[in-house]
Design a protein around this motif. Structure first.
Motif, mmCIF file in Angstrom:
data_model
loop_
_atom_site.group_PDB
_atom_site.id
_atom_site.type_symbol
_atom_site.label_atom_id
_atom_site.label_comp_id
_atom_site.label_asym_id
_atom_site.label_seq_id
_atom_site.Cartn_x
_atom_site.Cartn_y
_atom_site.Cartn_z
ATOM 1 N N THR A 192 0.833 -1.210 0.000
ATOM 2 C CA THR A 192 0.000 0.000 0.000
ATOM 3 C C THR A 192 0.861 1.250 0.000
ATOM 4 N N GLN A 193 1.951 1.236 0.783
ATOM 5 C CA GLN A 193 2.854 2.384 0.820
ATOM 6 C C GLN A 193 3.593 2.544 -0.519
ATOM 7 N N VAL A 194 3.890 1.424 -1.174
ATOM 8 C CA VAL A 194 4.523 1.502 -2.493
ATOM 9 C C VAL A 194 3.584 2.193 -3.476
ATOM 10 N N GLU A 195 2.326 1.810 -3.456
ATOM 11 C CA GLU A 195 1.353 2.423 -4.367
ATOM 12 C C GLU A 195 1.209 3.916 -4.076
ATOM 13 N N ALA A 196 1.094 4.285 -2.797
ATOM 14 C CA ALA A 196 0.933 5.703 -2.446
ATOM 15 C C ALA A 196 2.146 6.510 -2.868
ATOM 16 N N ALA A 197 3.340 5.946 -2.686
ATOM 17 C CA ALA A 197 4.556 6.665 -3.077
ATOM 18 C C ALA A 197 4.614 6.858 -4.583
ATOM 19 N N PHE A 198 4.212 5.863 -5.352
ATOM 20 C CA PHE A 198 4.269 5.998 -6.801
ATOM 21 C C PHE A 198 3.170 6.905 -7.326
ATOM 22 N N ILE A 199 2.039 6.938 -6.673
ATOM 23 C CA ILE A 199 1.002 7.894 -7.082
ATOM 24 C C ILE A 199 1.523 9.320 -6.910
ATOM 25 N N ALA A 218 -11.926 2.988 -11.100
ATOM 26 C CA ALA A 218 -13.080 2.310 -10.499
ATOM 27 C C ALA A 218 -12.641 1.086 -9.706
ATOM 28 N N GLU A 219 -11.720 0.331 -10.250
ATOM 29 C CA GLU A 219 -11.250 -0.861 -9.556
ATOM 30 C C GLU A 219 -10.471 -0.485 -8.299
ATOM 31 N N LEU A 220 -9.687 0.600 -8.374
ATOM 32 C CA LEU A 220 -8.968 1.051 -7.188
ATOM 33 C C LEU A 220 -9.955 1.461 -6.098
ATOM 34 N N ALA A 221 -11.008 2.190 -6.478
ATOM 35 C CA ALA A 221 -11.995 2.621 -5.498
ATOM 36 C C ALA A 221 -12.698 1.433 -4.858
ATOM 37 N N ALA A 222 -12.873 0.358 -5.613
ATOM 38 C CA ALA A 222 -13.516 -0.841 -5.085
ATOM 39 C C ALA A 222 -12.544 -1.735 -4.335
ATOM 40 N N GLY A 223 -11.286 -1.334 -4.302
ATOM 41 C CA GLY A 223 -10.290 -2.134 -3.600
ATOM 42 C C GLY A 223 -9.677 -3.230 -4.424
ATOM 43 N N HIS A 224 -9.890 -3.183 -5.730
ATOM 44 C CA HIS A 224 -9.327 -4.212 -6.623
ATOM 45 C C HIS A 224 -8.342 -3.556 -7.586
ATOM 46 N N VAL A 225 -7.244 -4.283 -7.829
ATOM 47 C CA VAL A 225 -6.244 -3.802 -8.782
ATOM 48 C C VAL A 225 -6.258 -4.734 -9.969
ATOM 49 N N PRO A 226 -6.325 -4.227 -11.189
ATOM 50 C CA PRO A 226 -6.424 -5.091 -12.366
ATOM 51 C C PRO A 226 -5.215 -6.004 -12.522
ATOM 52 N N ASP A 227 -5.473 -7.161 -13.111
ATOM 53 C CA ASP A 227 -4.435 -8.155 -13.330
ATOM 54 C C ASP A 227 -3.505 -7.680 -14.449
ATOM 55 N N PRO A 228 -2.182 -7.683 -14.222
ATOM 56 C CA PRO A 228 -1.266 -7.183 -15.238
ATOM 57 C C PRO A 228 -0.813 -8.268 -16.193
ATOM 58 N N ASP A 229 -1.623 -9.309 -16.405
ATOM 59 C CA ASP A 229 -1.172 -10.449 -17.189
ATOM 60 C C ASP A 229 -1.165 -10.132 -18.678
ATOM 61 N N LEU A 230 -0.312 -9.145 -19.036
ATOM 62 C CA LEU A 230 -0.106 -8.830 -20.448
ATOM 63 C C LEU A 230 1.344 -9.072 -20.861
ATOM 64 N N GLY A 231 2.224 -9.259 -19.890
ATOM 65 C CA GLY A 231 3.607 -9.605 -20.198
ATOM 66 C C GLY A 231 4.468 -8.446 -20.588
ATOM 67 N N LYS A 273 0.496 -5.865 -9.767
ATOM 68 C CA LYS A 273 -0.728 -5.475 -10.479
ATOM 69 C C LYS A 273 -0.833 -3.961 -10.615
ATOM 70 N N PHE A 274 -0.475 -3.250 -9.540
ATOM 71 C CA PHE A 274 -0.521 -1.789 -9.601
ATOM 72 C C PHE A 274 0.445 -1.270 -10.657
ATOM 73 N N MET A 275 1.679 -1.807 -10.650
ATOM 74 C CA MET A 275 2.671 -1.354 -11.624
ATOM 75 C C MET A 275 2.223 -1.647 -13.054
ATOM 76 N N ALA A 276 1.648 -2.823 -13.256
ATOM 77 C CA ALA A 276 1.190 -3.175 -14.599
ATOM 78 C C ALA A 276 0.069 -2.261 -15.052
ATOM 79 N N ALA A 277 -0.862 -1.967 -14.142
ATOM 80 C CA ALA A 277 -1.987 -1.100 -14.497
ATOM 81 C C ALA A 277 -1.513 0.307 -14.832
ATOM 82 N N ALA A 278 -0.452 0.762 -14.165
ATOM 83 C CA ALA A 278 0.087 2.093 -14.440
ATOM 84 C C ALA A 278 1.143 2.069 -15.540
ATOM 85 N N ARG A 279 1.282 0.921 -16.205
ATOM 86 C CA ARG A 279 2.252 0.749 -17.296
ATOM 87 C C ARG A 279 3.683 1.068 -16.818
ATOM 88 N N ILE A 280 4.025 0.499 -15.664
ATOM 89 C CA ILE A 280 5.365 0.627 -15.107
ATOM 90 C C ILE A 280 5.988 -0.764 -15.058
#
Length: 390
Positions: A192-199, A218-231, A273-280
């Motif tokens: 959680t702290q990693v996500e806050a720092a990167f935001i 929307a997924e962040l607000a619901a407490g879900h982070v999208p799956d980064p399974d794109l490679g 998942k957070f990094m993948a969603a933010a394209r990091i």
């Protein structure tokens, strides 16, 4: 022999003692007393009397070695043999002399120190296998798409302060410009702290648009982070829309690279998942090799060394405020050696090269000015005036 260079030394060889005794005997035979002869030779008469007693008894005049022939607490012969036998039986299990010493105590075979085991084995020409060394791992290069320009590669890590046990601070810096994008005090050390720092870092660097995807929000607000399974977060070539979701090609291309160690906060699935969603994309250093994250280690080292009072603060609010002040000072005032003695802010926003070039030109002008000034001064001293010519 001490006859011409001062008093006789405290320790002399047997031939010197014999020569001194002969001189004393000659003096006594000539009618002088032993004490008077010893005074002339600058040697206490008691030493001469002792030497004479040894010579009369037939003992050698050579000094005995100082101390006992062997240490009173030295190992006994059976103990040396027990150590060698122990090494033969247990070397493939214990591997080191330290464990072998404790093995001997455990078996009640021999009670000796670890260093004694090492000395006995070296004297016997025995060498223990030792602990196996892991195979060296080569450093993994950054992906080709990660350009060495400001705003592309971030490095982050946590650190702790002795004044606030249980608390930590997380920092995110730019690898190229050394600009500190985020420095936050945290009560815990999780993803959680990693996500806050990167935001915060993305907002500071003008890349908050990476977080403005409506579905992601929307997924962040619901407490879900999208799956980064794109490679693509690993720099791999993938189908831009593998499941026919209508994603544009740029949606699967990493924009930033995050460099870190292998801490559980960095390698957790939530962080991935957070990094993948933010394209990091994520890039992990070798285990036990902090040099792979040298940029953030250097940042924390300078932060604590140059501001030792941070370790003494015990109030979270005071420490958080001081960290914010130090972050501003680091970014805008402190000159950084690693980027050519400009501030990280100068380097991050493209002013660094112009400042470095301006200094080079200024040094050249100053050099020319010093040379011209001294040449003019010499000419003024050597050129004759009109009155002198007349």
């Amino acid at each position: 022999m001490g006859l011409s260079t001062g008093a006789v030394p405290a320790r002399v060889d047997a031939p010197v003692k014999k020569a001194l005794l002969d001189l004393v005997d000659d003096a006594v035979g000539a009618g002088f007393s032993l004490r008077q002869a010893c005074t002339w030779l600058r040697i206490p008469h008691t030493r001469v009397l002792g030497w004479q007693a040894k010579a009369a008894a037939g003992d050698s005049l050579q000094d005995r070695p100082s101390g006992p022939a062997e240490a009173a607490h030295g190992l006994l012969d059976w103990e040396r043999e027990a150590i060698i036998d122990l090494a033969r039986d247990w070397e493939q299990v214990d591997l080191t002399h330290r464990k072998l010493a404790h093995r001997g105590s455990r078996l009640e075979a021999v009670y000796v120190s670890e260093s004694s085991v090492l000395r006995v084995l070296e004297a016997a020409g025995m060498r223990l296998p030792g602990l196996p060394r892991p195979e060296p791992r080569s450093r993994r290069a950054f992906p080709d798409w990660a350009e060495l320009t400001p705003g592309v590669i971030y490095c982050y890590d946590f650190t702790h302060f002795s004044g606030l046990p249980g608390w930590c601070a997380i920092a995110v810096i730019d690898v190229v410009s050394r600009y500190c994008l985020s420095l936050r005090l945290c009560a815990e050390e999780t993803s959680t702290q990693v996500e806050a720092a990167f935001i915060e870092a993305l907002s500071t660097d003008g890349k908050a648009w990476l977080l403005e995807d409506e579905a992601f929000a929307a997924e962040l607000a619901a407490g879900h982070v999208p799956d980064p399974d794109l490679g693509a977060v690993l720099g791999q070539e993938v189908d831009a829309d593998p499941e026919g979701l209508g994603l544009p090609p740029e949606a699967t291309v990493p924009v930033l690279l995050a460099v870190s160690d292998n801490g559980p906060q960095m390698t957790s699935s939530n962080t991935a998942k957070f990094m993948a969603a933010a394209r990091i994309g994520q890039h992990f250093g070798r285990p036990g090799t902090p040099n792979d994250q040298a940029w953030i280690e250097s940042f924390f080292g300078h932060l604590k060394t140059e501001n030792p009072h941070l370790e003494e603060l015990t109030d979270p609010g005071a420490l958080a405020a001081e960290l914010e002040n130090r972050k501003e000072h680091y970014n805008t005032i402190r000159l950084h050696e690693g980027i050519g003695y400009v501030t990280p802010e100068d380097e991050h926003y493209g002013r660094g090269e112009a400042i470095r070039q301006a200094r080079k030109k200024g040094l050249a002008r100053a050099h020319q000015n010093r040379v011209a000034t001294r040449r003019a001064a010499r000419q003024n001293r050597t050129t004759p005036t009109t009155m002198d010519a007349d």
